[in-house]
Enzyme design. Sequence first.
Site, mmCIF file in Angstrom:
data_model
loop_
_atom_site.group_PDB
_atom_site.id
_atom_site.type_symbol
_atom_site.label_atom_id
_atom_site.label_comp_id
_atom_site.label_asym_id
_atom_site.label_seq_id
_atom_site.Cartn_x
_atom_site.Cartn_y
_atom_site.Cartn_z
ATOM 1 N N GLU A 122 18.860 -17.506 -4.975
ATOM 2 C CA GLU A 122 18.409 -16.221 -5.511
ATOM 3 C C GLU A 122 17.944 -16.380 -6.970
ATOM 4 O O GLU A 122 16.931 -15.804 -7.371
ATOM 5 C CB GLU A 122 19.553 -15.197 -5.387
ATOM 6 N N ARG A 173 5.718 -0.337 -5.947
ATOM 7 C CA ARG A 173 5.637 -1.109 -4.703
ATOM 8 C C ARG A 173 4.666 -2.272 -4.820
ATOM 9 O O ARG A 173 4.653 -3.140 -3.953
ATOM 10 C CB ARG A 173 5.185 -0.189 -3.557
ATOM 11 N N TRP A 231 -2.845 -2.770 -1.556
ATOM 12 C CA TRP A 231 -2.397 -4.154 -1.770
ATOM 13 C C TRP A 231 -3.219 -4.974 -0.782
ATOM 14 O O TRP A 231 -3.035 -4.857 0.430
ATOM 15 C CB TRP A 231 -0.898 -4.248 -1.475
ATOM 16 N N HIS A 257 20.162 -36.746 -1.654
ATOM 17 C CA HIS A 257 19.377 -36.984 -0.438
ATOM 18 C C HIS A 257 17.886 -36.756 -0.664
ATOM 19 O O HIS A 257 17.145 -36.567 0.288
ATOM 20 C CB HIS A 257 19.907 -36.103 0.695
ATOM 21 N N GLU A 287 9.430 -15.667 -9.109
ATOM 22 C CA GLU A 287 8.759 -14.376 -8.931
ATOM 23 C C GLU A 287 8.191 -13.812 -10.223
ATOM 24 O O GLU A 287 7.069 -13.329 -10.252
ATOM 25 C CB GLU A 287 9.801 -13.335 -8.477
ATOM 26 N N CYS A 322 0.818 -1.216 0.000
ATOM 27 C CA CYS A 322 0.000 0.000 0.000
ATOM 28 C C CYS A 322 0.853 1.267 0.000
ATOM 29 O O CYS A 322 1.947 1.289 0.559
ATOM 30 C CB CYS A 322 -0.878 0.041 1.247
ATOM 31 N N LYS A 324 6.734 -4.337 -3.562
ATOM 32 C CA LYS A 324 8.145 -3.973 -3.494
ATOM 33 C C LYS A 324 8.595 -3.759 -2.053
ATOM 34 O O LYS A 324 9.659 -4.186 -1.658
ATOM 35 C CB LYS A 324 8.368 -2.699 -4.309
ATOM 36 N N ASN A 354 -2.259 2.310 5.620
ATOM 37 C CA ASN A 354 -1.337 1.211 5.277
ATOM 38 C C ASN A 354 -1.178 0.334 6.505
ATOM 39 O O ASN A 354 -1.213 0.839 7.628
ATOM 40 C CB ASN A 354 0.064 1.753 4.953
ATOM 41 N N GLY A 355 -0.949 -0.958 6.309
ATOM 42 C CA GLY A 355 -0.702 -1.834 7.454
ATOM 43 C C GLY A 355 -1.961 -2.603 7.837
ATOM 44 O O GLY A 355 -2.909 -2.717 7.048
ATOM 45 N N LYS A 359 14.218 -15.482 -8.292
ATOM 46 C CA LYS A 359 13.944 -14.569 -9.415
ATOM 47 C C LYS A 359 13.042 -15.246 -10.443
ATOM 48 O O LYS A 359 12.085 -14.660 -10.915
ATOM 49 C CB LYS A 359 15.241 -14.144 -10.131
HETATM 50 C C1 F6R Z 1 12.668 -10.378 -4.328
HETATM 51 C C2 F6R Z 1 12.642 -9.271 -3.405
HETATM 52 C C3 F6R Z 1 12.175 -9.545 -2.021
HETATM 53 C C4 F6R Z 1 12.845 -8.578 -1.027
HETATM 54 C C5 F6R Z 1 12.232 -8.781 0.368
HETATM 55 C C6 F6R Z 1 12.907 -7.898 1.385
HETATM 56 O O1 F6R Z 1 13.132 -10.012 -5.586
HETATM 57 O O2 F6R Z 1 12.949 -8.161 -3.744
HETATM 58 O O3 F6R Z 1 12.384 -10.860 -1.660
HETATM 59 O O4 F6R Z 1 14.206 -8.825 -0.998
HETATM 60 O O5 F6R Z 1 10.871 -8.465 0.317
HETATM 61 O O6 F6R Z 1 12.825 -6.558 1.034
HETATM 62 P P1 F6R Z 1 13.870 -5.509 1.543
HETATM 63 O O7 F6R Z 1 15.185 -5.819 0.941
HETATM 64 O O8 F6R Z 1 13.330 -4.189 1.085
HETATM 65 O O9 F6R Z 1 13.891 -5.623 3.032
#
Ligand code: F6R
Length: 611
Positions: free
Chosen positions: A484, A27, A76, A507, A491, A2, A606, A101-102, A488
């Site tokens: 990672e 975001r 959101w 295993h 996601e 949000c 985000k 927000n929240g 990616k």
């Molecule tokens: C994935 C991604 C998320 C953030 C996670 C933490 O591509 O960006 O997994 O890494 O939400 O966010 P930050 O780094 O802002 O604490």
Amino acid sequence: MCGIVGAIAQRDVVEILLEGLKRLEYRGYDSAGVAVVNSDNSEFKRVRRVGKVKALADAIHEEPCLGSTGIAHTRWATHGEPTEANAHPHISKDRITIVHNGIIENHNVLRDRLSQKGYVFTSATDTEVIAHLLESELDKASDMLSAFQATIAQLEGAYGTVAMDNQNPDHLYAARSGSPLVIGYGIGENFLASDQLALLPVTRRFSFLEEGDIAVLSRSDVVIYDQAGTEVEREISESDVVHDAGDKGPFKHYMLKEIYEQPIAIKNTLEGRIKSGVVVEDIFGPGSSEILKGIEHVQIIACGTSFHSGMVAKYWFEEHADVSCNVEIASEFRYRKSKVHPNSLLVTISQSGETADTLAALRLAKEIGYQSSLSICNVPGSSLVRESDMAYLMKAGVEIGVASTKAFTVQLVGLLLLVVAVGRHKSLSKEAERDIVSALSALPAKIEQVLDMSKAITLLAEDFADKHHSLFLGRGDQYPIAMEGALKLKEISYIHAEAYAAGELKHGPLALIDADMPVIVVAPNNELLEKLHSNVEEVRARGGLMYVFADTGANFKSDSTMKVLAVPHCEKAIAPILYSVPLQLLSYYVALIKGTDVDQPRNLAKSVTVE
Ligand code: F6R
């Protein structure tokens, strides 16, 4: 997640609010809304739409509305589906308008109580209770501020909220409790938002609300009260944040732009931090070198991609600095009893600096006895930076794509500098420090070479687009890079991807191997290479198809079961950083073929400001 924007001015604020919402789009959100009222109270209007801010802007442009006081929101969904009825702002009795927000944790209790009093709820949100509660408090209170304070006192949870009284449009009321709010100062006009990026077109002067603060904004003034209700001053600072979100340049998506920005982002983060072949003193803040001297253990806390950079750092700390290191997901750390080792450094890693779990974990860590905390963060003035003793500001530039790319590699650079800064007081020799610094200086050019692999990776991506599952393998400090890479891919392409330490295959996961399960391997030329070759043979023997990103000297050859893409040779210390880049490109090109929303993948946000 949000986003909030608010404005009180002597001019029409609708375009300011819409531009602010556009700047918060990165975001992640599912609906948006605006409410404005004229200063003479002649007109109040609310417009909400499901989907993008563009849909909201189109609706407003079709049926224009004007107002010099207003609040706006991108939602959101947490409580209630993404529908117009659930979108913010929410209204009570045509008088009180709220964005939020929240999460309000006690919303059910409040909803029951307010329903009994006759309030009719038109949404499934927790937010609507704030609107009705404030309206009901107005009956008892002498003024709007007291009613707002009484309302906030009854809310449980983590939130940031802004209220507008449609009958008195000369003030906006804001409260912060766990979810960030920033005040923007203009001349004869004032603003607020959940992120300063939203307000950069109208001001560069900001102050950040602290936990428990309530702010009252008028056109000429901002008054802030702390948790105890005492009027307080919060420092106003000039922001030097650059927001270039409006310009993707020649790139189709922000994510691709940000992948290509990595060489310059790394140069920027190193600027002034390495000199004459060594890491400069005190780069983690004034007096930090002295603090780091005494560190005997490092505890890292982060979420998601940032957690993966922490995992790489664990390998580095124990190998180069001879200092023990634990890494934990923030949402786990914050809800368990953990042991504080003597002379520990607590490190939080976060692109946004506002991740609710990481922030809560930092607060808990301080409570349970961590004496020194350091945040590695991309957003100056964010909550994590302000609440940590020391900070490394990443200078990666604003990251818009929800899938983190340049922030990840820049976090890794910051962590490697930290390993050197701690390690030089332990077992790290002067020569080893020079080697690491020289490898870091060479990194931007190496990444340029990897970016040149783009065409070959595009072809490889075609093999993936019709797949439903995939496996990523790495060993040692490349295991988190495999994690990672898998994150990616899932996601942004929605292909199921799992990562394993290659030695762990036998295993269990070997049972999954068949021709429909592509296996991606990261293979730099290091002491684990021979072991990795054996793991690759295990996959080959079971009919698996492999895609290997391998050092030019790693001795992998393409054949009918394996496609090898040569990665330029690099020093061991920087290999995790370099190898993350081809995996980012792979996910990007797979997503491109699949036609997904690369920059704003479904269901994701985000900046994750709720737990
Ligand atoms: C994935 C991604 C998320 C953030 C996670 C933490 O591509 O960006 O997994 O890494 O939400 O966010 P930050 O780094 O802002 O604490």
